[in-house]
Design a protein around this motif. Structure first.
Motif, PDB file in Angstrom:
ATOM      1  N   SER A   1       0.717  -1.258   0.002  1.00 64.69           N
ATOM      2  CA  SER A   1      -0.007  -0.468   0.037  1.00 64.69           C
ATOM      3  C   SER A   1       0.468   0.935   0.326  1.00 64.69           C
ATOM      4  CB  SER A   1      -0.349   0.127   1.412  1.00 64.69           C
ATOM      5  OG  SER A   1      -0.075   0.261   2.383  1.00 64.69           O
ATOM      6  N   ALA A   2       2.142   0.867   0.416  1.00 69.10           N
ATOM      7  CA  ALA A   2       2.891   2.049   0.544  1.00 69.10           C
ATOM      8  C   ALA A   2       3.376   2.537  -0.921  1.00 69.10           C
ATOM      9  CB  ALA A   2       3.655   2.086   1.190  1.00 69.10           C
ATOM     10  N   VAL A   3       4.060   1.522  -1.182  1.00 67.65           N
ATOM     11  CA  VAL A   3       4.112   1.401  -2.808  1.00 67.65           C
ATOM     12  C   VAL A   3       3.274   2.179  -3.568  1.00 67.65           C
ATOM     13  CG1 VAL A   3       4.196   0.672  -5.028  1.00 67.65           C
ATOM     14  CG2 VAL A   3       5.697  -0.744  -3.070  1.00 67.65           C
ATOM     15  N   TRP A   4       1.232   1.348  -3.700  1.00 65.08           N
ATOM     16  CA  TRP A   4       0.650   2.398  -4.523  1.00 65.08           C
ATOM     17  C   TRP A   4       0.444   3.913  -3.587  1.00 65.08           C
ATOM     18  CZ3 TRP A   4      -4.136   4.576  -2.072  1.00 65.08           C
ATOM     19  CH2 TRP A   4      -4.693   5.062  -3.341  1.00 65.08           C
ATOM     20  N   LYS A   5       0.439   4.494  -2.915  1.00 67.25           N
ATOM     21  CA  LYS A   5       1.108   6.092  -2.068  1.00 67.25           C
ATOM     22  C   LYS A   5       2.246   6.808  -2.794  1.00 67.25           C
ATOM     23  CE  LYS A   5       2.116   8.200   1.977  1.00 67.25           C
ATOM     24  NZ  LYS A   5       3.170   7.724   2.290  1.00 67.25           N
ATOM     25  N   HIS A   6       3.226   6.274  -3.035  1.00 64.83           N
ATOM     26  CA  HIS A   6       4.194   6.754  -4.020  1.00 64.83           C
ATOM     27  C   HIS A   6       4.735   6.908  -5.102  1.00 64.83           C
ATOM     28  CE1 HIS A   6       6.877   7.122  -0.294  1.00 64.83           C
ATOM     29  NE2 HIS A   6       6.736   6.095   0.012  1.00 64.83           N
ATOM     30  N   ILE A   7       2.972   6.253  -6.064  1.00 62.05           N
ATOM     31  CA  ILE A   7       3.115   5.459  -7.258  1.00 62.05           C
ATOM     32  C   ILE A   7       2.256   7.028  -7.750  1.00 62.05           C
ATOM     33  CG2 ILE A   7       2.022   5.014  -8.840  1.00 62.05           C
ATOM     34  CD1 ILE A   7       4.268   3.069  -8.933  1.00 62.05           C
ATOM     35  N   ASN A   8       1.055   7.230  -6.407  1.00 65.32           N
ATOM     36  CA  ASN A   8       0.616   8.153  -6.438  1.00 65.32           C
ATOM     37  C   ASN A   8       0.630   9.695  -6.232  1.00 65.32           C
ATOM     38  OD1 ASN A   8      -1.994   6.867  -7.216  1.00 65.32           O
ATOM     39  ND2 ASN A   8      -2.484   6.591  -4.649  1.00 65.32           N
TER      40      ASN A   8
END
Ligand code: BTN
Length: 326
Positions: A33-40
């Motif tokens: 979920s942190a990856v997803w946040k950084h992708i955003n």
């Protein structure tokens, strides 16, 4: 961009095709979920990243913003631009630089550059407003030169040479310098330079070298005035340029010449400036706050003053003002 976002961006840039969120999370050591946040966050910075549940993430188009990450891909200077501060929107990079230098020792910021995507209160020469929409290159370089104060004009000369040379080398366009330090393509201005100084008697505390370049600005977004017709690199070349690559090359050209100045090689700078001059050996109109006159621009002296021979044979030394070839 924080360190984790940068690591994820590097992975996406190096990976051909999509890569799963799980793989990225293992490589970076953060949760999915942190990856997803950084992708955003990267998407917010203008990177186009496709995401699919089955395949993962893929970088499809890099950002068009002038982000430090993009500039660092091209830069090979020794000290200029090692520290890059980016602002999406700020009144003026010069003000930001002044604020930094008023709070901390400018010595620690020698070579730091401040870049804005857009300036809302850009400042030009002679107190004029400098229109700075997004698409241009608006930057201030903080410098602590160790040269005599009366040689500071050479720093602006080095900057105008660097801009003109970069345009000539990258796009084979005959950019020239109009005194004091405007860069012209044909009869239109494409870039301007402004040096602000903080000094006490003969002691230079720091100087702020402001450089504005109309890079990716479309004709409808330019604000020409009758006195100064302007153009942009986009208009002259016919398409957008890679601003990060241009800026990195220009900083290298500048740094080489700045180091010559620090070594006292003023003559080399003055020779090169003269070879790129649009003003010398031309008939010109000089406008200062107090008067306007015409004559022939015959030379540049060791203080950067323009030497003009008036029609009555009298020689004038111009240190500031506007000069228009006629
Ligand atoms: C000129 O009048 O020709 C000089 C223009 C200098 C503009 C640059 S853009 C970056 C820096 N920030 C400013 O507000 N002005 C300088």
């Amino acid at each position: 961009m924080n360190e984790t976002s940068e690591k994820i961006l590097n992975i996406l840039e190096e990976n051909e095709g999509p890569i799963s969120g799980e793989k990225i999370s293992e490589m970076v050591g953060v949760t999915r979920s942190a990856v997803w946040k950084h992708i955003n966050e990267l998407k917010d910075l203008g990177y186009s990243i496709e995401s699919s549940r089955s395949k993962g993430y893929e970088l499809t188009t890099p950002t068009s913003r002038l982000l430090p990450h993009e500039i660092k891909k091209h830069i090979n200077t020794e000290f200029i631009g090692k520290d890059i501060r980016y602002f999406k929107n700020t009144p003026s990079t010069t003000w930001v630089a002044k604020d930094i230098c008023s709070k901390e020792d400018a010595e620690n910021f020698n070579g730091t550059i401040l870049i804005a995507e857009e300036q809302t209160g850009g400042v030009g020469r002679l107190g004029r407003a400098w229109f700075s929409p997004s698409g241009g290159i608006w930057l201030t370089i903080i410098l602590k030169p160790t040269i005599p104060i009366d040689k500071l004009f050479f720093v602006t000369m080095a900057a105008s040479i660097a801009v003109a040379r970069t345009i000539r080398r990258m796009y084979d366009i005959g950019a020239l310098i109009k005194w004091p330090n405007d860069i012209y393509i044909g009869d239109k201005k494409v870039s301007g330079i402004l040096l602000e100084l903080a000094a006490e008697s003969d002691q230079i505390h720091y100087c702020l070298l402001g450089i504005g370049i109309d890079a990716n600005i479309k004709p409808e977004d330019l604000q020409s005035s009758l006195q100064t017709p302007i153009t942009s690199l986009n208009i002259e070349i016919g398409h957008d340029i890679n601003r990060a690559e241009f800026l990195a090359k220009m900083l290298k050209e500048f740094e080489r010449r700045y180091q010559l100045i620090e070594d006292g090689e003023y003559k080399a700078i003055s020779r090169e400036w003269k070879s790129l001059s649009l003003t010398l050996e031309k008939r010109v109109r000089i406008t200062t706050p107090r008067r306007t006159f015409e004559g022939e621009a015959i030379d540049l002296d060791e203080d950067g003053a323009l030497i003009v021979k008036k029609d009555n044979g009298k020689i004038e030394r111009i240190l500031s003002g506007d000069c228009t070839p006629i």
